[in-house]
Scaffold this active site. Structure first.
Site, PDB file in Angstrom:
ATOM      1  N   ARG A   1     -35.080  19.678  -1.768  1.00 41.33           N
ATOM      2  CA  ARG A   1     -34.836  20.467  -0.564  1.00 41.33           C
ATOM      3  C   ARG A   1     -33.869  19.686   0.306  1.00 41.33           C
ATOM      4  O   ARG A   1     -33.673  18.488   0.106  1.00 41.33           O
ATOM      5  CB  ARG A   1     -36.121  20.746   0.208  1.00 41.33           C
ATOM      6  CG  ARG A   1     -36.732  19.497   0.831  1.00 41.33           C
ATOM      7  CD  ARG A   1     -38.032  19.809   1.541  1.00 41.33           C
ATOM      8  NE  ARG A   1     -37.823  20.601   2.749  1.00 41.33           N
ATOM      9  CZ  ARG A   1     -37.779  20.097   3.992  1.00 41.33           C
ATOM     10  NH1 ARG A   1     -37.917  18.802   4.189  1.00 41.33           N
ATOM     11  NH2 ARG A   1     -37.603  20.875   5.040  1.00 41.33           N
TER      12      ARG A   1
ATOM     13  N   LYS B   1     -35.767  16.582  17.348  1.00 34.15           N
ATOM     14  CA  LYS B   1     -34.657  15.954  16.648  1.00 34.15           C
ATOM     15  C   LYS B   1     -33.847  15.022  17.554  1.00 34.15           C
ATOM     16  O   LYS B   1     -32.882  14.403  17.096  1.00 34.15           O
ATOM     17  CB  LYS B   1     -33.744  17.028  16.038  1.00 34.15           C
ATOM     18  CG  LYS B   1     -34.395  17.771  14.857  1.00 34.15           C
ATOM     19  CD  LYS B   1     -33.480  18.859  14.307  1.00 34.15           C
ATOM     20  CE  LYS B   1     -34.148  19.701  13.207  1.00 34.15           C
ATOM     21  NZ  LYS B   1     -34.313  19.009  11.923  1.00 34.15           N
TER      22      LYS B   1
ATOM     23  N   HIS C   1     -46.642  13.925   8.511  1.00 34.44           N
ATOM     24  CA  HIS C   1     -45.890  15.045   9.074  1.00 34.44           C
ATOM     25  C   HIS C   1     -46.402  15.440  10.456  1.00 34.44           C
ATOM     26  O   HIS C   1     -45.934  16.420  11.032  1.00 34.44           O
ATOM     27  CB  HIS C   1     -45.959  16.256   8.148  1.00 34.44           C
ATOM     28  CG  HIS C   1     -45.079  16.136   6.940  1.00 34.44           C
ATOM     29  ND1 HIS C   1     -45.584  15.996   5.670  1.00 34.44           N
ATOM     30  CD2 HIS C   1     -43.736  16.108   6.812  1.00 34.44           C
ATOM     31  CE1 HIS C   1     -44.578  15.891   4.816  1.00 34.44           C
ATOM     32  NE2 HIS C   1     -43.438  15.954   5.484  1.00 34.44           N
TER      33      HIS C   1
ATOM     34  N   ASN D   1     -32.971  18.562   4.280  1.00 35.62           N
ATOM     35  CA  ASN D   1     -33.453  18.462   5.646  1.00 35.62           C
ATOM     36  C   ASN D   1     -32.260  17.979   6.474  1.00 35.62           C
ATOM     37  O   ASN D   1     -31.302  17.448   5.917  1.00 35.62           O
ATOM     38  CB  ASN D   1     -34.611  17.475   5.720  1.00 35.62           C
ATOM     39  CG  ASN D   1     -35.351  17.558   7.035  1.00 35.62           C
ATOM     40  OD1 ASN D   1     -35.305  18.577   7.733  1.00 35.62           O
ATOM     41  ND2 ASN D   1     -36.034  16.483   7.393  1.00 35.62           N
TER      42      ASN D   1
END
Lengths: 361, 193
Positions: A228, A322, A198, A230
């Site tokens: 979850r 991103k 990470h 993402n």
């Protein structure tokens, strides 16, 4: 329930991937509020939720056959996308068992598993009807399969899979089948600890998010998977956005204009689930990727407007991380034309049962 | 600078003998030694001098070094010697490595292969900040990189050298800098002197 597969779809070249209306309505839209908020957002993976994608342990949808073929193409070009460190054989069998049992229980018309026993040494028969596979093998004997068990079963599943070995109060990414990743390299990351893989994520380390998530995951219990969402964005419906192939898809980011953003820009949502494995005590980490173009999303008015507002409030570090820098302004301009500023209800549900007519073109 | 916000970037600390160990091996990249560091190391390791072997690469012989001194030509000789270890290493062994980052991780990788666990290993950075860079596209490594952008030895693409670090590869990630706009390569500057 039967699924109308679309085996002619492609995720490269001529990009013949399309979502049906039903696929758009079940898209796991990730934004419950109008502004961007970072959260770990881990919740129990119960067989329910605001989208149909949550109804099964491992979701199979209309893109199944085409995605498995795209995975095979990527593996043919780069066999290193599947890596398993030598001590992970027990976890490989755990993964095969979990996937075969879940798929055959959830989709009995598509998959079947017949077992002469539950233990190693038992003869098992696996039938995968969409892919036309029938395989008899001995559970626990890799020689009786065409390839090692982790590769064998994850070639027959949508999305990516990592296996995290648990030792020294940490998780190590010691195996992976990674062909539809959002720009991270398994070859580079294999063997890394939780904090290491990470490492490049901005902002979250400083708030202790990863320490808390790791503590939580170390206590994950058998039979109580969690999940979850993402997200990121991709230009064109391309599954293989790996760093390995970045020279191929990088130029696409410079091709976006306010006129073509609706068709080109895709929201890429990952349904990440985490499963404790029974024999190895490792954690299986499937990352299931869903793609929808801005055109698709804007057919649900709430989603089109909300996406505009969330992307407008994204911190610059995340825009950079991103990889949105080059085309975000064009995407925002496209979305702004479809946002009347109306107040939107909190939550991710589409709020409609039928789609508006397509907006582009 | 060694500091980075990217958490895969290892932090290094000054070597200190672990008195819980029964045998100690100190591996030093001679060319990376700052002046006077060998003398201070000898003092630091004096308490374990009786059970200490020191492997020194590159530099000339040095008087008064702690423990039994062995001189090796280069890092390749260190790796070969570890790989062909004529005695078995075990739980009591401690390995201390001092040098540039590529040296540290080459030795750490070879040691891991013959069974050294993380608790038996200490790494101290010394000398140049030059990097080993792993190309995410062709997977070839380029050694001794001192610039923030480098032409890959394998595929010739210009790679941006990121701070993301793999201990297994002992290398930083390199990603094509002009993939989105071919030919737009920023000025290449020396940043890891």
């Amino acid at each position: 329930m039967s699924i109308a597969f679309k085996p002619e779809e492609t995720f490269r070249g001529d990009y013949r991937y399309r979502n049906s209306d039903a696929a758009i309505l079940r898209f796991p839209f990730p934004f419950p509020e109008d502004r961007y908020m970072y959260s770990v957002n881990i919740e129990p993976h119960t067989r329910s939720g605001p989208s149909d994608v949550y109804l099964h342990a491992f979701d199979v949808d209309e893109h199944y056959i085409a995605e498995c073929r795209d995975k095979a193409i990527t593996l043919e070009r780069d066999p290193g996308r599947c890596q398993v460190l030598p001590h992970m054989m027990m976890a490989q069998w755990d993964t095969l068992e979990l996937l075969m049992e879940s798929l055959s229980a959830d989709y009995p018309a598509l998959f079947s598993l017949t077992k002469e026993g539950d233990d190693f040494g038992s003869l098992w028969t696996w039938i995968n009807r969409p892919l036309g596979i029938e395989q008899r093998f001995v559970f626990g004997d890799a020689e009786t399969l065409p390839c090692e068990p982790f590769e064998y079963i994850t070639r027959q599943a949508q999305g990516d899979f990592a296996i995290c070995d648990q030792r020294d109060d940490n998780l190590y990414m010691d195996a992976g089948m990674v062909t539809s990743q959002a720009d991270w390299s398994l070859e580079f990351d294999v063997g890394m600890s939780f904090m290491e893989w990470h490492g490049p994520v901005p902002l979250a380390h400083q708030t202790g998010v990863f320490e808390r998530a790791l503590k939580y995951l170390l206590m994950l219990r058998l039979g109580q998977p969690v999940r979850r969402l993402n997200w990121t964005m991709s230009i064109n419906p391309r599954l293989d956005t790996s760093p390995e192939s970045y020279p191929e898809w990088g130029p696409d980011r410079a091709s976006v204009t306010p006129a073509n953003a609706g068709e080109k820009v895709h929201l890429r949502v990952e349904l990440q689930t985490l499963w404790r494995l029974p024999r190895s005590n490792a954690i299986l980490f499937p990352i299931r990727c869903y793609l929808a173009s801005l055109d698709d999303l804007a057919r649900v008015p709430k989603w089109g407007k909300r996406l505009h507002r969330v992307l407008s409030t994204l911190p610059p570090q995340l825009v950079e991380y991103k990889g949105l820098t080059r085309y975000l302004p064009a995407a925002l301009e496209w979305l702004a034309q479809r946002d009347d500023g109306a107040e939107l209800p909190v939550g991710t549900a589409a709020g409609v049962t039928r789609l508006n007519a397509p907006v582009s073109g | 600078m060694m500091h980075s916000d990217i958490k895969s970037r290892p932090a290094y600390q000054a070597l200190v003998p672990d008195l819980a160990g029964s045998r100690h091996l100190l591996v030093i990249e001679g060319d990376a030694l700052p002046p006077g560091r060998l003398a201070t190391l000898s003092n630091t390791f004096a308490p374990v001098a009786d059970s200490l072997h020191t492997w020194l690469t590159g530099a000339p012989a040095v008087e008064g070094i702690a423990g039994k001194l062995w001189q090796l030509g280069s890092v390749e000789d260190v790796l070969d010697t570890l790989a062909c270890a004529t005695r078995g290493y075990g739980m009591g062994d401690r390995l201390y490595v001092l040098g540039t980052e590529p040296f540290l991780w080459s030795v750490a990788g070879a040691a891991a292969l013959i069974g050294f666990g993380p608790g038996q290993l200490q790494l101290e950075h010394a000398g140049s900040l030059r990097r080993r860079v792993w190309c995410t596209h062709c997977h070839v490594t380029t050694e001794n990189v001192t610039t923030g952008i480098v032409a890959c030895r394998g595929c010739s693409r210009h790679l941006l050298v990121r701070d993301h670090f793999s201990r297994r590869l002992g290398a930083f990630m390199g990603v094509m800098v002009d993939a989105e706009a071919p030919g737009e390569i920023p000025a290449i500057e020396e940043v890891f002197a």
